[in-house]
Design a protein around this motif. Sequence first.
Motif: not given
Length: 442
Positions: A340, A343, A346-347, A355-356, A358, A360
């Motif tokens: 988490s 992610r 990354l944001d 991240s949304k 990307v 998993s």
Amino acid sequence: MIELLCRKMPLSSLLRGLLERCFAAERLEALFEAHAREQYTRDLLFSTVCDLLLSVVLRVYPSTHAAYQDRQQELNVSVVALYDKLKGIEVAVSAALVRETARDLSALLDALDCPPKPWLPGYAVRILDGNCLEASEKRLGVHQGLAAAALPGKSLVVLDPERRLLVEVVPCEDGHAQERSLLEAVLPTVQAGEVWIADRNFCTLGFLRGLRERQAAVVVRRHRSLPFGEQTPFAPAVGGEAGQRLFEQRIEVEGRTYRCVRIELPAPTRDGDTHLDVLTDLPDTVDAATVARLYRKRWTLETAFQHLEQHFASELNTLAYPRAALFGFCLALVAYNVFSVMRAALDSAHSEPVSKGVSSYYIAHEISATFRALLLLGEALDWQFLATCPPVQFAHWLRDVARNVRLDSLKKHGRGPKKPPQKKPYDPKQPHVSTYKLLRDQ
């Protein structure tokens, strides 16, 4: 060397840095000393056991024994000693590991300056649900001659959905224990100003009373056994999301007024229910549609459990002793929290949230392909500076590494809704076909 690894293997480098932060040896030994009551350290350190089993949870190794075999000289203990250590790790130590690492990772999210969108402004949301570990292999003497599945334990897990962090866990060695019996251990973690979302199994007088005493609110499906008195009839229906009709009335439970929001279902559940009754003591400014939406998003925790199962070896059925199995599950919870934060990095590294979009699956695939190589190429001492640097400095390092990630290789590929499968005709006289002939005759 470390700069080269961060450029060529950015996702594995992010993971390696965060693991160094969460699993620094000195920190783990201090945690063990603070919470262990029965077990003690002789030859095998708790930090070494964490490091080894975590490599199995992350699927760097296919099994605990494979990890031991690869690091046998470094461990300098027998495999029997390793399993004896694992089976004795107390559940209080496992729970503390999740709680304290989640607290530190939450501070890192603050330092990344990537605030989450609040689910309900003015409240900190917590989602509570239970998880039962899958049946273990029957490796113990007490299992011999039994046909029934051997359950190694269960737990209650608390999710902070806004930060995507699993912040608390209540492990239980008894796989037959009722989830409600563990609620008393959850209440000390409740803070004023929180709103707790849970399913009907947690709708008990004791839990409602405990939340009220701690000045926390609740959104919970009403259990049919909960005693209550009606104060008002249901008001006329109002519209909810997806065209649902919502009704609301006031009820009394132990002298306290709650609102009961009835959600009409488009189709009956498998139990035959045509509606759901959701209790809340949130103020009237939070309308029925918002209450229904909050309860529906309770499945966020179920999704987290699915990610644990898909991307980590979260339930090691080869660990038959309850404490060992629960310890492995708790390590998987920490790994989920680490992902988490990755992610969030990354944001933070880009001008807009990414991240949304990307996957998993692709993140886990890339890490599984490169992480072991990174461990072999990078000396352990190269990463130690990350364990003690201030959160702001560490967040700056996370952002720098995250900028090296190729987002196009991690992009999600959405698909349309699944069509119901059609029953295909089967001819027992022709159990197989030739693909060559089908292509020739089309």
